[in-house]
Design a protein around this motif. Structure first.
Motif, short mmCIF file in Angstrom:
data_model
loop_
_atom_site.label_atom_id
_atom_site.label_comp_id
_atom_site.label_asym_id
_atom_site.label_seq_id
_atom_site.Cartn_x
_atom_site.Cartn_y
_atom_site.Cartn_z
N THR A 197 39.52 40.74 16.55
CA THR A 197 40.12 42.19 16.07
C THR A 197 41.71 41.97 16.64
OG1 THR A 197 38.16 43.12 15.74
CG2 THR A 197 40.13 44.38 15.59
N LEU A 198 41.78 42.03 17.84
CA LEU A 198 43.09 42.37 18.59
C LEU A 198 44.09 41.20 18.37
CD1 LEU A 198 41.73 44.25 21.76
CD2 LEU A 198 42.37 45.19 19.69
N ASN A 199 43.43 39.93 17.94
CA ASN A 199 44.33 38.95 17.60
C ASN A 199 44.71 38.64 16.23
OD1 ASN A 199 44.24 37.85 20.26
ND2 ASN A 199 42.70 36.45 20.28
N ASP A 200 44.20 39.54 15.43
CA ASP A 200 44.74 39.72 14.12
C ASP A 200 45.65 40.79 13.82
OD1 ASP A 200 44.55 40.50 11.55
OD2 ASP A 200 42.78 39.48 10.90
N PRO A 201 46.95 40.56 13.72
CA PRO A 201 47.98 41.51 13.63
C PRO A 201 47.69 42.61 12.70
CG PRO A 201 48.93 39.21 13.67
CD PRO A 201 47.37 39.07 13.33
N GLN A 202 47.10 42.20 11.34
CA GLN A 202 46.62 43.41 10.45
C GLN A 202 45.70 44.41 10.97
OE1 GLN A 202 45.99 41.31 6.94
NE2 GLN A 202 48.08 42.05 6.03
N LYS A 203 44.64 43.59 11.35
CA LYS A 203 43.58 44.59 11.91
C LYS A 203 44.05 45.42 13.03
CE LYS A 203 39.68 41.75 10.55
NZ LYS A 203 38.61 41.05 10.79
N LYS A 204 44.80 44.91 14.02
CA LYS A 204 45.27 45.52 15.42
C LYS A 204 46.20 46.74 14.74
CE LYS A 204 47.48 45.11 19.79
NZ LYS A 204 48.09 44.48 20.73
N ALA A 205 46.90 46.62 13.93
CA ALA A 205 47.80 47.59 13.22
C ALA A 205 47.04 48.89 12.93
CB ALA A 205 48.69 46.83 12.33
N ALA A 206 46.02 48.40 11.87
CA ALA A 206 45.13 49.37 11.19
C ALA A 206 44.30 50.35 12.41
CB ALA A 206 44.10 48.57 10.42
N LEU A 207 44.07 49.56 13.22
CA LEU A 207 43.39 50.20 14.58
C LEU A 207 44.16 51.10 15.15
CD1 LEU A 207 40.61 50.01 16.12
CD2 LEU A 207 41.50 48.30 17.34
N LEU A 208 45.47 50.74 15.79
CA LEU A 208 46.41 51.47 16.40
C LEU A 208 46.69 52.84 15.53
CD1 LEU A 208 48.89 48.93 17.71
CD2 LEU A 208 47.37 50.50 19.04
N ALA A 209 46.70 52.50 14.34
CA ALA A 209 47.16 53.75 13.27
C ALA A 209 46.07 54.91 13.52
CB ALA A 209 47.34 53.39 11.88
N GLU A 210 45.10 54.48 13.88
CA GLU A 210 43.84 55.41 14.07
C GLU A 210 43.82 56.22 15.12
OE1 GLU A 210 40.20 55.62 11.91
OE2 GLU A 210 40.40 53.42 11.52
N ILE A 211 44.70 55.62 16.30
CA ILE A 211 44.46 56.04 17.71
C ILE A 211 45.67 57.16 18.11
CG2 ILE A 211 44.57 55.34 20.18
CD1 ILE A 211 43.33 52.72 19.03
N PRO A 212 45.48 58.31 18.15
CA PRO A 212 46.63 59.24 18.32
C PRO A 212 47.58 58.75 19.65
CG PRO A 212 44.79 60.49 17.90
CD PRO A 212 44.18 59.19 17.96
N LEU A 213 47.05 58.57 20.76
CA LEU A 213 47.77 58.18 22.00
C LEU A 213 48.21 56.51 21.69
CD1 LEU A 213 45.87 59.39 25.11
CD2 LEU A 213 47.78 60.22 23.74
N ALA A 214 48.08 55.86 20.49
CA ALA A 214 48.93 54.87 19.98
C ALA A 214 48.90 53.62 21.02
CB ALA A 214 50.36 55.22 19.72
N ARG A 215 47.94 53.38 21.61
CA ARG A 215 47.68 51.92 22.43
C ARG A 215 46.31 51.66 22.30
NH1 ARG A 215 45.66 52.50 27.78
NH2 ARG A 215 45.72 54.46 28.67
N ILE A 216 46.00 50.43 22.76
CA ILE A 216 44.50 49.83 22.73
C ILE A 216 44.24 50.41 24.55
CG2 ILE A 216 43.06 47.79 22.87
CD1 ILE A 216 44.09 48.60 19.85
N GLY A 217 42.90 50.74 24.61
CA GLY A 217 42.70 51.03 25.93
C GLY A 217 42.43 49.87 26.91
N ASN A 218 42.39 49.88 27.89
CA ASN A 218 42.04 48.78 28.91
C ASN A 218 40.68 49.19 29.83
OD1 ASN A 218 43.11 49.83 31.58
ND2 ASN A 218 44.98 49.83 30.52
N PRO A 219 40.04 48.20 30.40
CA PRO A 219 38.94 48.26 30.99
C PRO A 219 39.07 49.34 32.13
CG PRO A 219 38.98 46.11 30.72
CD PRO A 219 40.52 46.58 30.03
N ASP A 220 40.35 49.36 32.90
CA ASP A 220 40.50 50.51 33.80
C ASP A 220 40.47 51.70 33.67
OD1 ASP A 220 40.40 48.28 35.87
OD2 ASP A 220 42.72 48.30 35.84
N ASP A 221 40.87 52.13 32.20
CA ASP A 221 40.52 53.28 31.74
C ASP A 221 39.30 53.81 31.53
OD1 ASP A 221 43.34 53.65 30.98
OD2 ASP A 221 43.06 52.54 29.08
N VAL A 222 38.30 53.01 31.43
CA VAL A 222 36.82 53.20 31.45
C VAL A 222 36.29 53.39 32.79
CG1 VAL A 222 34.72 52.60 30.36
CG2 VAL A 222 36.75 52.34 29.25
N ALA A 223 37.03 52.36 33.43
CA ALA A 223 36.21 52.43 34.91
C ALA A 223 36.50 53.71 35.79
CB ALA A 223 36.87 51.22 35.53
#
Ligand code: NAP
Length: 255
Positions: A197-223
């Motif tokens: 998903t993240l390597n597909d520019p269209q899918k990634k853009a669609a995902l980002l459009a749904e995230i108010p903080l406008a970034r993909i999270g990283n594992p350290d955010d969860v940790a």
């Protein structure tokens, strides 16, 4: 350090979110068992990172879908470190497919890894916590999809939805033993599980459009969230889900 003297198991700690959780718990002072399934070398890298920073790590190979292996995971941890205080049920798989394409084998594997595995790991850990008599913490890495439908991934959603109800139902059952159970629900986090998903520019853009903080999270955010929930600072938190999703749930119609 918030977890000095504590002993933790992290399932699926060879890659992605699990590896970040293992490293973070060790940084907070915990001794950590790194469960892995297929990626022994990656698990070794995580163990090396922990011991290189002065921490204690144990590697155990266990398929969480196998109840005997899960019991062995707890037994080996107690044999190595003397006790158990924290279980992080992180191991998980995704096999997206439409209803008309799912085989019985796919269905059973998804449920075995993502729902049955955490259940029997909780059972094995709870038995140990009750024997020790000093409480314990169980953190299940669920997903925004414990609540939010994902078209084309119904069995995954059902497994995570089941995990939500396990946590809500077991938390009051185990509270009398001072055992807390909490779900952590990641949104979109950059790990091997969603590389496509993240390597597909269209899918990634669609995902980002749904995230108010406008970034993909990283594992350290969860940790970071897991480290807090595992600590005594969260001693009044049980039976609920903490979403780590940049606001995805509240923008995409969840809850
Ligand atoms: P990942 O990068 O694919 O890593 C999955 C981990 O689970 C690996 O360490 C893998 O071990 C382990 N694993 C898989 N099957 C296993 C089994 N049968 N027994 C034991 N370990 C097993 O995935 P991730 O993105 O870090 O996901 C971790 C958890 O977060 C999962 O429960 C997932 O559903 C959840 N989550 C992830 C996201 C996201 O955006 N990444 C979002 C929501 C929820 P080996 O590699 O050694 O086989």
């Amino acid at each position: 350090m918030a977890l000095n003297g504590k002993v933790a198991i992290v399932t699926g700690a060879s890659l992605g979110i699990g590896s970040a959780i293992a490293v973070r718990l060790a940084r907070e002072g915990a001794s950590v068992t790194i469960d892995y399934h297929t990626h022994r070398d990656a698990a070794g890298t995580v163990a090396g990172q922990i011991s290189g920073a002065g921490g204690r790590a144990l590697m155990v190979q266990a398929d969480v879908a196998d109840v005997t292996s899960v019991g062995n995971l707890v037994n080996q941890t107690v044999a190595a470190f003397g006790r158990l205080d924290i279980l992080v049920n992180n191991a998980g798989i995704e096999q997206p497919a439409r209803l008309v394409d799912v085989t019985e084998e796919m269905f059973e594997r998804q449920i075995a890894v993502d729902l049955k595995g955490p259940y029997f790991a909780m059972q094995a850990a709870a038995r140990r916590f009750i024997t020790q008599g000093s409480g314990g913490v169980i953190i299940n890495i669920s997903s925004v999809h414990e609540d939010l439908p994902m078209v084309g991934n119904a069995v995954y959603c059902a497994a995570k939805g089941g995990l939500r109800m396990l946590t809500r139902t077991l938390a009051p059952e185990l509270a009398r033993n001072q055992i807390r159970i909490v779900n952590v629900g990641p949104g979109a986090i950059a790990t091997p599980i969603n590389t496509a998903t993240l390597n597909d520019p269209q899918k990634k853009a669609a995902l980002l459009a749904e995230i108010p903080l406008a970034r993909i999270g990283n594992p350290d955010d969860v940790a970071a969230a897991v480290a807090w929930l595992a600590s005594d600072d969260a001693s009044y938190v049980t039976g609920t889900t903490l979403f780590i999703d940049g606001g995805l749930m509240v923008s995409a119609g969840g809850l």
